[in-house]
Scaffold this active site. Structure first.
Site, short mmCIF file in Angstrom:
data_model
loop_
_atom_site.label_atom_id
_atom_site.label_comp_id
_atom_site.label_asym_id
_atom_site.label_seq_id
_atom_site.Cartn_x
_atom_site.Cartn_y
_atom_site.Cartn_z
N CYS A 31 0.84 -1.20 0.00
CA CYS A 31 0.00 0.00 0.00
C CYS A 31 0.87 1.24 0.00
O CYS A 31 2.00 1.22 0.48
CB CYS A 31 -0.88 0.02 1.23
SG CYS A 31 -1.75 -1.50 1.52
N ARG B 184 3.36 0.06 -5.88
CA ARG B 184 3.50 -0.64 -4.60
C ARG B 184 2.29 -1.51 -4.28
O ARG B 184 2.40 -2.46 -3.53
CB ARG B 184 3.68 0.36 -3.47
CG ARG B 184 4.95 1.16 -3.59
CD ARG B 184 5.01 2.16 -2.48
NE ARG B 184 5.16 1.49 -1.21
CZ ARG B 184 6.29 1.42 -0.55
NH1 ARG B 184 7.36 1.98 -1.04
NH2 ARG B 184 6.36 0.81 0.60
N TRP C 10 -3.54 -2.44 -1.21
CA TRP C 10 -3.34 -3.83 -1.64
C TRP C 10 -3.99 -4.65 -0.56
O TRP C 10 -3.48 -4.73 0.55
CB TRP C 10 -1.84 -4.09 -1.74
CG TRP C 10 -1.42 -5.37 -2.38
CD1 TRP C 10 -1.42 -5.67 -3.71
CD2 TRP C 10 -0.88 -6.52 -1.72
NE1 TRP C 10 -0.92 -6.93 -3.91
CE2 TRP C 10 -0.58 -7.48 -2.71
CE3 TRP C 10 -0.62 -6.85 -0.40
CZ2 TRP C 10 -0.04 -8.73 -2.42
CZ3 TRP C 10 -0.07 -8.09 -0.10
CH2 TRP C 10 0.21 -9.01 -1.10
N ASN D 190 -0.85 1.72 6.28
CA ASN D 190 -0.14 0.58 5.69
C ASN D 190 0.24 -0.35 6.82
O ASN D 190 0.62 0.12 7.89
CB ASN D 190 1.17 1.02 5.02
CG ASN D 190 0.93 1.74 3.72
OD1 ASN D 190 -0.20 1.82 3.25
ND2 ASN D 190 2.00 2.27 3.14
N GLY D 191 0.21 -1.65 6.57
CA GLY D 191 0.61 -2.60 7.62
C GLY D 191 -0.60 -3.42 8.06
O GLY D 191 -1.64 -3.44 7.39
N GLU E 228 16.06 -17.35 -11.29
CA GLU E 228 15.62 -15.98 -11.55
C GLU E 228 14.87 -15.90 -12.90
O GLU E 228 13.90 -15.16 -13.02
CB GLU E 228 16.82 -15.03 -11.51
CG GLU E 228 16.55 -13.60 -11.93
CD GLU E 228 15.47 -12.87 -11.11
OE1 GLU E 228 15.02 -13.39 -10.08
OE2 GLU E 228 15.07 -11.77 -11.54
N LYS F 294 11.10 -14.52 -13.20
CA LYS F 294 10.68 -13.41 -14.08
C LYS F 294 9.50 -13.85 -14.93
O LYS F 294 8.54 -13.12 -15.07
CB LYS F 294 11.81 -12.98 -15.02
CG LYS F 294 12.88 -12.06 -14.48
CD LYS F 294 12.48 -10.66 -14.17
CE LYS F 294 11.91 -10.54 -12.78
NZ LYS F 294 12.71 -10.76 -11.64
N GLU G 182 6.25 -14.32 -12.80
CA GLU G 182 5.76 -13.06 -12.25
C GLU G 182 4.98 -12.23 -13.27
O GLU G 182 3.94 -11.69 -12.95
CB GLU G 182 6.94 -12.18 -11.80
CG GLU G 182 7.47 -12.43 -10.42
CD GLU G 182 8.61 -11.46 -10.09
OE1 GLU G 182 8.54 -10.86 -9.02
OE2 GLU G 182 9.56 -11.32 -10.89
N HIS H 18 16.07 -37.06 -11.29
CA HIS H 18 15.57 -37.54 -10.00
C HIS H 18 14.12 -37.14 -9.78
O HIS H 18 13.66 -37.07 -8.65
CB HIS H 18 16.45 -37.01 -8.86
CG HIS H 18 17.87 -37.46 -8.95
ND1 HIS H 18 18.23 -38.79 -8.90
CD2 HIS H 18 19.03 -36.77 -9.13
CE1 HIS H 18 19.55 -38.89 -9.03
NE2 HIS H 18 20.06 -37.68 -9.18
N LYS I 172 5.46 -4.26 -5.35
CA LYS I 172 6.90 -4.05 -5.46
C LYS I 172 7.60 -4.23 -4.13
O LYS I 172 8.65 -4.84 -4.03
CB LYS I 172 7.13 -2.62 -5.99
CG LYS I 172 8.59 -2.24 -6.16
CD LYS I 172 9.19 -2.96 -7.32
CE LYS I 172 10.64 -2.64 -7.55
NZ LYS I 172 11.27 -3.73 -8.33
C1 G6P Z 1 8.47 -8.51 -3.73
C2 G6P Z 1 8.62 -8.23 -5.22
C3 G6P Z 1 9.82 -8.96 -5.77
C4 G6P Z 1 11.06 -8.59 -4.97
C5 G6P Z 1 10.88 -8.87 -3.48
C6 G6P Z 1 12.01 -8.34 -2.63
O1 G6P Z 1 8.08 -9.82 -3.52
O2 G6P Z 1 7.45 -8.63 -5.91
O3 G6P Z 1 10.02 -8.61 -7.12
O4 G6P Z 1 12.15 -9.31 -5.46
O5 G6P Z 1 9.69 -8.23 -3.03
O6 G6P Z 1 12.03 -6.95 -2.66
P1 G6P Z 1 13.26 -6.10 -2.14
O7 G6P Z 1 12.82 -4.67 -2.26
O8 G6P Z 1 13.47 -6.49 -0.70
O9 G6P Z 1 14.43 -6.43 -2.98
#
Ligand code: G6P
Length: 605
Positions: free
Chosen positions: A2, A27, A73, A99-100, A482, A486, A489, A505, A600
């Site tokens: 949020c 966010r 959110w 927020n929180g 990774e 990507k 996501e 395995h 984010k």
């Molecule tokens: C969220 C985002 C990810 C990110 C992670 C860590 O889950 O969706 O894309 O890698 O947070 O974020 P940070 O700001 O701690 O790197």
């Protein structure tokens, strides 16, 4: 997660709040709202949907020179107009954005309802406005009311509160969810992220957990939850509004992928010493003796930060020969970790505000652990709480999926590994080899970016697969993880990453023409083994997209990237996978920068 924005000053608040909310949209974004104070009453608008929907719902005459805004959110209560913030007290005097998560919200709600308070929403946040609404009648001071209300609250919060009776004043508080003040000319701002303020001011003050502030047009004062005044020094943010523009790219994600020659160069700038072939990392705050004393490195982070930590662990083991491993911070903090004095802990976070990572850092510090931060956002909570660290200097990352922060983190780890290695047994010759390799990275990334059209074709070809497998061995495994992250996501295509060695395995059972494999195959000592794996997949009629340093007939398609030193190759091999995920997501018409259900910066547990 949020987003919060607040304004008090001589101008109309609504346009400033809407602009700030737009900047925060990355966010969290299932609903949005704002409230302003006008003639001793509150005006509020809240909508389910995007900030653009809110802007459309705000009438032209929405006057008021102080106000608060929020993008939500959903955690407690579904996304809806009524659950959107701000929340008001039943007298409609107080408005709160939060927020929180309030952990004792149910108990507080029952108590307030027992006292006759009528709740509008299903949210935990409304208990705050109702509580403050009750207190403000008793004390007739907003600051006092907030202090008293928060005394009974358990949980995490970043809040901003306005009172219809006090138009020129906003109270903000932080506990586990970021709040930053922005200092303007006869106007003041507050937000959950500097992104919301940067168009108006670069002078900021970060609140600490347990700290509150009263902001007015002509200044601010900060104090603790037991009402002791605190002294805060503003600092200047070195990012400007231009960093938050999409630079003419269709998506922030593509902009951020394309920026990597520059962002990697910035992470490296001034940090390579050609005389001793070492890294200059002044921010670590450790002398050589202390640097030598660690016998183990433990890396924590969430999401892509965790995968970059796996890449980092590999670099540290290879270059410094210190046992190193990475673990999700979200898991680490809950398993009562054994904290050892001779272990160096490294917390990674782009935002510097991820709650799970921050909580893990706090747990480590409480147990006396030595913690470094690899962080992008200067002055963020994790940067402040760690004993030292490395700033990425990658500029703000706006798109939810991490790209440039990932590569810069990997580069920061290469520097850290070089540093740890050169106070131990890494030879000057190997030090030099790594320094030279690091210097070549920006140009080589540029070369990889020229492959975009070809990668776009491949992404289109594979995008309609029901799922994809990503495999890599040792150095290639974090690349595969990774790459899968990507893809899932942003394109929502199911993607699983496996060590190539583990395929037989279990997951080999999945291989069929419908489940293509992306294979990470660098030219290193494991090349033959990797090519054998490709043969095994081929024999099961699996289609293969190989990413490496050569073509192979064992694969259906190949992406060939420039070769660096074996230790640094994973950084380069990551980049085609970013472009692949991006173009797959575009081909599938996904909301690339704002993938569904994700945020984010996850500032809640
Ligand atoms: C969220 C985002 C990810 C990110 C992670 C860590 O889950 O969706 O894309 O890698 O947070 O974020 P940070 O700001 O701690 O790197």
């Amino acid at each position: 997660m949020c987003g919060i924005v607040a304004y008090v000053g001589p101008k109309d608040a609504a346009p400033i709040l809407l602009e700030g909310l737009q900047r925060l949209e990355y966010r969290g974004y299932d609903s949005a709202g704002l409230a302003v104070v006008n003639a001793k009453s509150l005006k509020t608008r809240k909508v389910k949907g995007r900030v653009a929907d809110l802007a459309a719902a705000v009438p032209a005459k929405f006057k008021g020179t102080s106000g608060i805004g929020h993008t939500r959110w959903a955690t407690h209560g579904a996304p809806s107009d009524v659950n959107a913030h701000p929340h008001l007290d039943q007298e409609q005097r107080i408005a709160v954005v939060h927020n929180g998560i309030i952990e004792n919200a149910d108990e507080l709600r029952r108590r307030l309802e027992g006292e006759g308070v009528k709740f509008e929403s299903e949210t935990d946040s409304e208990v705050l406005s109702q509580l403050i609404g009750r207190m403000v009648k008793e004390t007739d001071s907003l600051r006092e009311a907030v202090l008293r209300a928060l005394k009974g609250v358990v949980g995490t919060y970043g809040i901003a509160v306005i009172d219809a009776q006090r138009p020129g004043e906003i109270v903000v508080a932080r506990n586990g969810s970021p709040i930053v003040l922005g200092l303007g000319e006869k106007e003041m701002f507050a937000a959950s992220d500097v992104a919301a303020l940067i168009r108006y001011t670069r002078q900021v003050v970060h609140l600490e957990d347990g700290e509150l502030a009263v902001i007015k047009a002509d200044g601010f004062n900060t104090f603790t939850s037991d009402a002791r005044e605190t002294a805060k020094e503003p600092f200047t943010v070195d990012w400007d509004a231009g960093h938050y523009d999409n630079g003419g790219y269709e998506h922030y994600l593509l902009k951020e992928i394309s920026e990597q020659p520059d962002t990697v160069a910035r992470t490296l700038r001034g940090r390579i010493d050609d005389r001793f072939h070492i890294a200059h990392l002044g921010g670590l705050n450790m002398d050589a003796r202390e640097t030598r004393s660690f016998r183990r490195v433990k890396i924590i982070g969430c999401g892509s930060a965790y995968y970059s930590g796996q890449m980092g662990a590999q670099l540290i083991e290879e270059l410094a020969r210190i046992p190193a491993d990475a673990e999700p911070a979200s898991e680490f903090r809950y398993r009562s970790p054994v904290v050892e004095p001779d272990t160096l802990y490294v917390a990674i976070s782009q935002s510097g505000e991820t709650y799970d990572t921050l909580a893990a850092v706090q747990e480590l510090k409480r147990k006396g652990g030595r913690v470094l931060g690899i962080v992008n956002t200067v002055g963020s909570a994790i940067a402040r709480e760690t004993d030292g660290g490395i700033y990425l200097h990658a500029g703000p990352e706006v798109s939810v999926a991490s790209t440039k922060a990932f590569t810069s983190t990997a580069v920061a780890f290469a520097l850290l590994a070089l540093h740890l290695g050169r106070v131990r047994d890494l030879s000057p010759a190997d030090g030099r080899r790594i320094c030279e390799g690091l210097r070549r990275l920006p140009e080589q990334i540029k070369e990889i970016l020229t492959l975009e059209d070809r990668i776009k074709e491949l992404a289109k070809k594979y995008a309609d697969s029901p799922g994809m497998m990503f495999v890599g061995r040792v150095r290639g495994y974090p690349v595969a993880r990774e790459g899968a992250q990507k893809l899932k996501e942003i394109s929502y295509v199911h993607a699983e990453a496996y060590p190539a060695s583990e395929l037989k395995h279990g997951p080999l059972a999945l291989i069929s023409p419908e489940l293509p494999t992306v294979a990470i195959v660098p030219d290193d000592e494991l090349l033959d083994k990797n090519l054998t794996t490709l043969g095994e997949i081929r024999a099961r009629h699996g289609r293969i997209l190989m990413v490496g340093h050569r073509t192979s007939e064992a694969a259906d398609d190949c992406i060939v990237v420039p070769k660096n030193e074996v230790e640094l190759d994973p950084i380069l091999l990551t980049i085609p996978l970013q472009l692949f995920a991006y173009h797959a997501a575009v081909a599938l018409e996904r909301d690339v920068d704002r993938p569904r259900n994700l945020a984010k910066s996850v500032t809640v547990e």
